[in-house]
Design a protein around this motif. Structure first.
Motif, PDB file in Angstrom:
ATOM      1  N   ASN A  85       7.658   5.532 -10.238  1.00  0.00           N
ATOM      2  CA  ASN A  85       8.154   4.695  -9.142  1.00  0.00           C
ATOM      3  C   ASN A  85       8.867   5.487  -8.059  1.00  0.00           C
ATOM      4  N   LEU A  86       9.126   6.781  -8.258  1.00  0.00           N
ATOM      5  CA  LEU A  86       9.699   7.574  -7.176  1.00  0.00           C
ATOM      6  C   LEU A  86       8.687   7.750  -6.043  1.00  0.00           C
ATOM      7  N   VAL A  87       7.423   7.860  -6.394  1.00  0.00           N
ATOM      8  CA  VAL A  87       6.387   7.969  -5.368  1.00  0.00           C
ATOM      9  C   VAL A  87       6.304   6.667  -4.575  1.00  0.00           C
ATOM     10  N   LEU A  88       6.342   5.535  -5.282  1.00  0.00           N
ATOM     11  CA  LEU A  88       6.326   4.236  -4.621  1.00  0.00           C
ATOM     12  C   LEU A  88       6.871   3.198  -5.597  1.00  0.00           C
ATOM     13  N   CYS A  89       7.949   2.531  -5.192  1.00  0.00           N
ATOM     14  CA  CYS A  89       8.532   1.487  -6.042  1.00  0.00           C
ATOM     15  C   CYS A  89       8.197   0.100  -5.529  1.00  0.00           C
ATOM     16  N   SER A  90       7.871  -0.032  -4.258  1.00  0.00           N
ATOM     17  CA  SER A  90       7.531  -1.321  -3.653  1.00  0.00           C
ATOM     18  C   SER A  90       6.382  -1.111  -2.666  1.00  0.00           C
ATOM     19  N   LEU A  91       5.403  -2.007  -2.710  1.00  0.00           N
ATOM     20  CA  LEU A  91       4.216  -1.868  -1.867  1.00  0.00           C
ATOM     21  C   LEU A  91       3.910  -3.201  -1.197  1.00  0.00           C
ATOM     22  N   CYS A  92       3.853  -3.193   0.122  1.00  0.00           N
ATOM     23  CA  CYS A  92       3.535  -4.387   0.907  1.00  0.00           C
ATOM     24  C   CYS A  92       2.178  -4.188   1.580  1.00  0.00           C
ATOM     25  N   LEU A  93       1.190  -4.972   1.170  1.00  0.00           N
ATOM     26  CA  LEU A  93      -0.158  -4.931   1.735  1.00  0.00           C
ATOM     27  C   LEU A  93      -0.527  -6.290   2.323  1.00  0.00           C
ATOM     28  N   ARG A  94       0.428  -6.953   2.894  1.00  0.00           N
ATOM     29  CA  ARG A  94       0.184  -8.261   3.483  1.00  0.00           C
ATOM     30  C   ARG A  94      -0.772  -8.128   4.673  1.00  0.00           C
ATOM     31  N   ASN A  95      -1.837  -8.919   4.654  1.00  0.00           N
ATOM     32  CA  ASN A  95      -2.877  -8.880   5.695  1.00  0.00           C
ATOM     33  C   ASN A  95      -3.547  -7.511   5.810  1.00  0.00           C
ATOM     34  N   ARG A  96      -3.585  -6.746   4.756  1.00  0.00           N
ATOM     35  CA  ARG A  96      -4.180  -5.412   4.790  1.00  0.00           C
ATOM     36  C   ARG A  96      -5.415  -5.351   3.894  1.00  0.00           C
ATOM     37  N   TYR A  97      -6.316  -6.293   4.084  1.00  0.00           N
ATOM     38  CA  TYR A  97      -7.513  -6.323   3.242  1.00  0.00           C
ATOM     39  C   TYR A  97      -8.381  -5.089   3.460  1.00  0.00           C
ATOM     40  N   LEU A  98      -8.472  -4.609   4.685  1.00  0.00           N
ATOM     41  CA  LEU A  98      -9.295  -3.425   4.960  1.00  0.00           C
ATOM     42  C   LEU A  98      -8.707  -2.185   4.298  1.00  0.00           C
ATOM     43  N   VAL A  99      -7.394  -2.070   4.275  1.00  0.00           N
ATOM     44  CA  VAL A  99      -6.763  -0.938   3.597  1.00  0.00           C
ATOM     45  C   VAL A  99      -7.040  -0.999   2.098  1.00  0.00           C
TER      46      VAL A  99
ATOM     47  N   GLN B   7       4.996   6.893   4.267  1.00  0.00           N
ATOM     48  CA  GLN B   7       4.224   7.366   5.415  1.00  0.00           C
ATOM     49  C   GLN B   7       2.741   7.509   5.086  1.00  0.00           C
ATOM     50  N   THR B   8       2.426   7.759   3.828  1.00  0.00           N
ATOM     51  CA  THR B   8       1.026   7.870   3.424  1.00  0.00           C
ATOM     52  C   THR B   8       0.292   6.544   3.615  1.00  0.00           C
ATOM     53  N   VAL B   9       0.933   5.449   3.232  1.00  0.00           N
ATOM     54  CA  VAL B   9       0.327   4.128   3.418  1.00  0.00           C
ATOM     55  C   VAL B   9       0.137   3.836   4.903  1.00  0.00           C
ATOM     56  N   LEU B  10       1.093   4.253   5.732  1.00  0.00           N
ATOM     57  CA  LEU B  10       0.947   4.079   7.177  1.00  0.00           C
ATOM     58  C   LEU B  10      -0.213   4.902   7.729  1.00  0.00           C
ATOM     59  N   GLN B  11      -0.409   6.101   7.192  1.00  0.00           N
ATOM     60  CA  GLN B  11      -1.550   6.922   7.606  1.00  0.00           C
ATOM     61  C   GLN B  11      -2.867   6.247   7.246  1.00  0.00           C
ATOM     62  N   TRP B  12      -2.935   5.624   6.082  1.00  0.00           N
ATOM     63  CA  TRP B  12      -4.147   4.893   5.701  1.00  0.00           C
ATOM     64  C   TRP B  12      -4.421   3.750   6.669  1.00  0.00           C
ATOM     65  N   GLU B  13      -3.369   3.022   7.010  1.00  0.00           N
ATOM     66  CA  GLU B  13      -3.534   1.889   7.916  1.00  0.00           C
ATOM     67  C   GLU B  13      -3.981   2.345   9.299  1.00  0.00           C
ATOM     68  N   GLN B  14      -3.405   3.427   9.799  1.00  0.00           N
ATOM     69  CA  GLN B  14      -3.805   3.943  11.103  1.00  0.00           C
ATOM     70  C   GLN B  14      -5.248   4.418  11.098  1.00  0.00           C
ATOM     71  N   ALA B  15      -5.674   5.053   9.996  1.00  0.00           N
ATOM     72  CA  ALA B  15      -7.059   5.512   9.901  1.00  0.00           C
ATOM     73  C   ALA B  15      -8.033   4.339   9.926  1.00  0.00           C
ATOM     74  N   VAL B  16      -7.688   3.248   9.238  1.00  0.00           N
ATOM     75  CA  VAL B  16      -8.553   2.068   9.236  1.00  0.00           C
ATOM     76  C   VAL B  16      -8.608   1.439  10.622  1.00  0.00           C
ATOM     77  N   MET B  17      -7.465   1.384  11.302  1.00  0.00           N
ATOM     78  CA  MET B  17      -7.439   0.820  12.655  1.00  0.00           C
ATOM     79  C   MET B  17      -8.279   1.650  13.628  1.00  0.00           C
ATOM     80  N   GLU B  18      -8.230   2.972  13.476  1.00  0.00           N
ATOM     81  CA  GLU B  18      -9.035   3.837  14.337  1.00  0.00           C
ATOM     82  C   GLU B  18     -10.518   3.679  14.054  1.00  0.00           C
ATOM     83  N   ALA B  19     -10.865   3.389  12.791  1.00  0.00           N
ATOM     84  CA  ALA B  19     -12.279   3.246  12.433  1.00  0.00           C
ATOM     85  C   ALA B  19     -12.889   1.985  13.027  1.00  0.00           C
TER      86      ALA B  19
END
Length: 428
Positions: free
Chosen positions: A153-167, A315-327
């Motif tokens: 859980n140090l890597v990630l303890c909470s994950l919010c993927l609301r409206n992030r079906y593409l991610v 920040q890794t999750v944000l990078q994934w989201e930005q990559a999907v938005m760019e695609a």
């Protein structure tokens, strides 16, 4: 002449050494000393000078010639700063930072990080994240798994993927690699009953989830049966669940609510916008079997503000989201104003919020069905009265359970372990 004789004497006295030709400049002219004759000969302009290397010889200084791409991407080993006077000053980077950069460039080749100090591992994760190593298709997954296996859980303890079906679709395996999450928000993702991520919720890696938000995910009674089977029969899976949001899933009926009664530790439950037929019976059943009380006002536990992405991999999750938005960006034909808003990352978020508001409006129209666990009151009373009150509560619960057992038919008693349940359990 005296000077010439002296030079000749020196040359003959050290005849044992082969020093090669010796040049002397006198009166603006260059002469070469002839060691054999002991004299000086004039050097003509056509005489070629002595060369240490041949004319075509060249020297090239390079590091790691086999991997030119890695050499080009390699950062500088010096830090350039300016003094107060405006002079440029440089200093060498520390050995720790150099080693950290090298390991982060090759983080996917690590065998294991188990037992490695957490402080240094966090810096290593940040360095690899800055190089976007976790955004790479294959090596990124392998590197992320090394961290999640060692630090949980140090890597990630909470994950919010609301409206992030593409991610979720693009990074499903990476999301499944996270371990020991305590909060998971999958609202408004339209996953359905057969999605692989919902099946992953029943695994041991996510048995620590305490807040699970599954609002507007097209779930039905079959999906709840699959999700609760390990808890109902094997006492595993989502047994530690405290907050559960199943609102805006109209395919969930009274039968599906019966599967939720196995979550004995549940403190908050939201089933607004579901397809219940006998609402009063469901409210009474939840109150008697789990001890949850129907709330007349909306609860703050379901406003989706408490669940955020937190941990090293934020920040890794944000990078994934930005990559999907760019695609998906070239597929949209937007006006200049809309394109400007999308460039600053506002258009996508605004559209999603509007969708959620529409869903919430429908939920309010159908009625608020949120439940919470009441706190023990009258704590200031003497101990004897507390004991007496607790005995009365236990007796009332026993009476309610006895009445329910009498009302059940023999077929209903066997509904908790049907053939379908056993077939489902055999798949785990």
């Amino acid at each position: 002449q005296n000077w010439t004789r002296g030079m000749s004497y020196c040359l003959h006295s050290e005849s044992c050494l082969d020093t090669g030709p010796i040049y002397v400049r006198e009166n603006g002219k260059l002469h070469v000393v002839n060691q054999g004759a002991g004299g000086i000969q004039h050097v003509s302009r056509k005489t070629r000078p002595f060369r240490l290397f041949s004319r075509g010889f060249s020297v090239e200084l390079c590091m790691n010639r086999e991997d030119d791409r890695a050499r080009r991407q390699r950062t500088d080993h010096f830090i350039f700063t300016y003094t107060k006077e405006g002079n440029l000053r440089y200093s060498a980077k520390s050995l720790f930072s150099l080693v950290l950069g090298y390991i982060s460039d090759n983080v996917d080749h690590l065998d294991s990080l188990i037992g490695f100090p957490e402080q240094i591992a966090e810096k290593l994760f940040s360095a690899a994240e800055a190089r976007q190593k976790f955004a790479e298709p294959v090596t990124g997954l392998r590197a992320l798994q090394k961290f999640t296996e060692a630090y949980g859980n140090l890597v990630l303890c909470s994950l919010c993927l609301r409206n992030r079906y593409l991610v979720i679709s693009e990074k499903l395996e990476e999301i499944k690699s996270f371990r020991e999450l305590t909060c998971l928000d999958l609202s408004c993702c339209k996953l359905g009953d057969e999605h692989e991520l919902l099946e992953h919720l029943t695994k041991e890696a996510l048995s620590s989830v305490k807040r699970l938000l599954l609002k507007d995910n097209s779930l039905s009674d079959a999906g709840l049966r699959r999700m609760t089977a390990p808890v109902r029969v094997l006492k595993k899976g989502l047994e530690s669940l405290l907050v559960l949001d199943l609102s805006c899933n109209p395919k969930i009926t009274d039968v599906g609510i019966g599967y939720l009664l196995s979550f004995k530790k549940l403190n908050c439950l939201d089933i607004s916008g579901t397809g219940l037929k006998d609402v009063n019976a469901v409210i009474k059943r939840i109150q008697t079997q789990i001890g949850l009380v129907h709330s007349k006002v909306p609860l703050k536990e379901f406003d989706h503000s408490n669940c955020k992405t937190e941990g090293w991999a934020e920040q890794t999750v944000l990078q994934w989201e930005q990559a999907v938005m760019e695609a998906i960006k070239p597929q949209d034909n937007l006006s200049s104003r809309t394109a400007a808003l999308r460039f600053y990352g506002k258009t996508h978020r605004i559209e999603e919020v509007v969708k959620c508001k529409l869903v919430e409006a429908e939920t309010k129209a159908s009625g608020n069905l949120q439940f919470y666990k009441e706190k023990v009151q009258n704590c200031h009373l003497p101990l004897k009265k507390e004991v007496a009150g607790s005995h009365e509560l236990k007796n009332s619960k026993k009476r309610a359970l006895a009445e329910q057992e009498r009302e059940r038919t023999p077929k209903q008693k066997h509904l908790c372990l049907t053939v379908e349940d056993w077939d489902l359990l055999n798949t785990y």
